[in-house]
Design an enzyme around this catalytic site. Structure first.
Site, PDB file in Angstrom:
ATOM      1  N   LYS A 123     -18.979  33.161  41.314  1.00 14.60           N
ATOM      2  CA  LYS A 123     -19.739  32.885  42.569  1.00 14.60           C
ATOM      3  C   LYS A 123     -18.733  33.909  43.410  1.00 14.60           C
ATOM      4  O   LYS A 123     -17.594  33.563  43.385  1.00 14.60           O
ATOM      5  CB  LYS A 123     -19.663  31.459  42.997  1.00 14.60           C
ATOM      6  CG  LYS A 123     -20.253  31.197  44.328  1.00 14.60           C
ATOM      7  CD  LYS A 123     -20.125  29.951  44.586  1.00 14.60           C
ATOM      8  CE  LYS A 123     -21.039  29.499  46.130  1.00 14.60           C
ATOM      9  NZ  LYS A 123     -20.761  28.035  46.317  1.00 14.60           N
ATOM     10  N   HIS A 125     -18.932  34.091  47.013  1.00 12.66           N
ATOM     11  CA  HIS A 125     -19.060  33.578  48.146  1.00 12.66           C
ATOM     12  C   HIS A 125     -18.571  32.115  48.222  1.00 12.66           C
ATOM     13  O   HIS A 125     -18.430  31.513  46.930  1.00 12.66           O
ATOM     14  CB  HIS A 125     -20.444  33.462  48.696  1.00 12.66           C
ATOM     15  CG  HIS A 125     -21.424  33.015  48.188  1.00 12.66           C
ATOM     16  ND1 HIS A 125     -22.080  33.446  46.909  1.00 12.66           N
ATOM     17  CD2 HIS A 125     -22.197  31.820  48.473  1.00 12.66           C
ATOM     18  CE1 HIS A 125     -22.891  32.716  46.554  1.00 12.66           C
ATOM     19  NE2 HIS A 125     -23.030  31.760  47.477  1.00 12.66           N
TER      20      HIS A 125
END
Length: 243
Positions: A123, A125
């Site tokens: 991921k 973010h």
């Protein structure tokens, strides 16, 4: 016919018979002809993804929890795990529900143990990263998964944990297929270890399972299912691992 702990000479633990009965009633464990990723034609199939209701999750969590407790008590050299790790994807709910059951059984021992699992894609973010759950830095990690055939996922998990600063101390799976690792010439008659046996050899890691192929054969014997029992016996003769 349900598997009863008193039906066999060596009594089957209640958690194991309950687990097998749940597998049958929910068609988690089915018999027929199934093509595995390795290309082998298997006479049975185990799909942990079918444990998708509360009562079924309770059955598998109870089975994993008691298997882990027995595993640790029979291997006193193993350290108390800091983290239960479930490889994505099927290992994720297994790790979570098993830790909940362990905490319910013994809150003092398991109350502060964490769970963790990996993302298939990192991921970029929010909190970011490739893991969800507890920090693995310096953690002693017990890995649980459903079924191991080729060992690829096990090796990937060892590398993920190592990269995050932790150390895998053992593996626990639902079903030990007891079959030798696949090869290009799979029916060559050459003895080979199982994936779990190879991991034990390569990394010195102890392993355990809720049930084995032998347990499935005994289950069919108790049910009086001679046809499927013989098919599993033939499969065992053909692919039985050297370990």
């Amino acid at each position: 016919m349900a598997l009863n702990p008193t039906n066999v000479g060596n009594p089957v633990p209640a958690f194991r018979s309950s687990f097998l009965n749940s597998c049958l009633s929910a068609n988690v464990l089915t018999f027929g002809t199934y093509t595995l990723k390795s290309g082998r034609k298997s006479p049975y199939f185990f799909n942990a993804g079918s444990f998708h209701s509360g009562n079924l999750l309770s059955a598998i969590a109870t089975a994993y929890a008691h298997t882990i407790i027995n595993f640790l008590s029979s291997n006193p050299e193993l350290p108390q795990p800091d983290t239960i790790f479930g490889p994505a994807y099927k290992g994720i709910p297994l790790a979570c529900c098993t830790l909940l059951e362990l905490q319910r059984i013994d809150p003092v021992r398991w109350g502060k143990v964490e769970y963790s699992f990996n993302r298939k894609e990192k991921k970029d973010h929010g909190e970011g990263g490739g893991l969800v759950g507890g920090n693995l830095q310096d953690a002693k990690v017990l890995v649980i998964d459903d079924v191991i055939t080729a060992g690829t996922a096990m090796r990937e998990t060892i590398e993920i944990v190592k990269r995050e600063g932790g150390k895998v101390v053992g593996f626990v799976v639902a079903v030990d297929r007891m079959e030798k690792m696949p090869s290009i010439t799979d029916d060559d008659g050459v003895p080979r270890p199982s994936a779990m046996g190879q991991i034990r050899k390569e990394h010195g890691l102890p392993t355990a399972s809720i049930v084995t192929l032998d347990d499935l054969i005994e289950l069919l014997r108790l049910k009086g299912d001679e046809t499927d029992m013989e098919r599993l016996k033939d499969y065992r003769r053909r692919y039985l691992a050297s370990d």
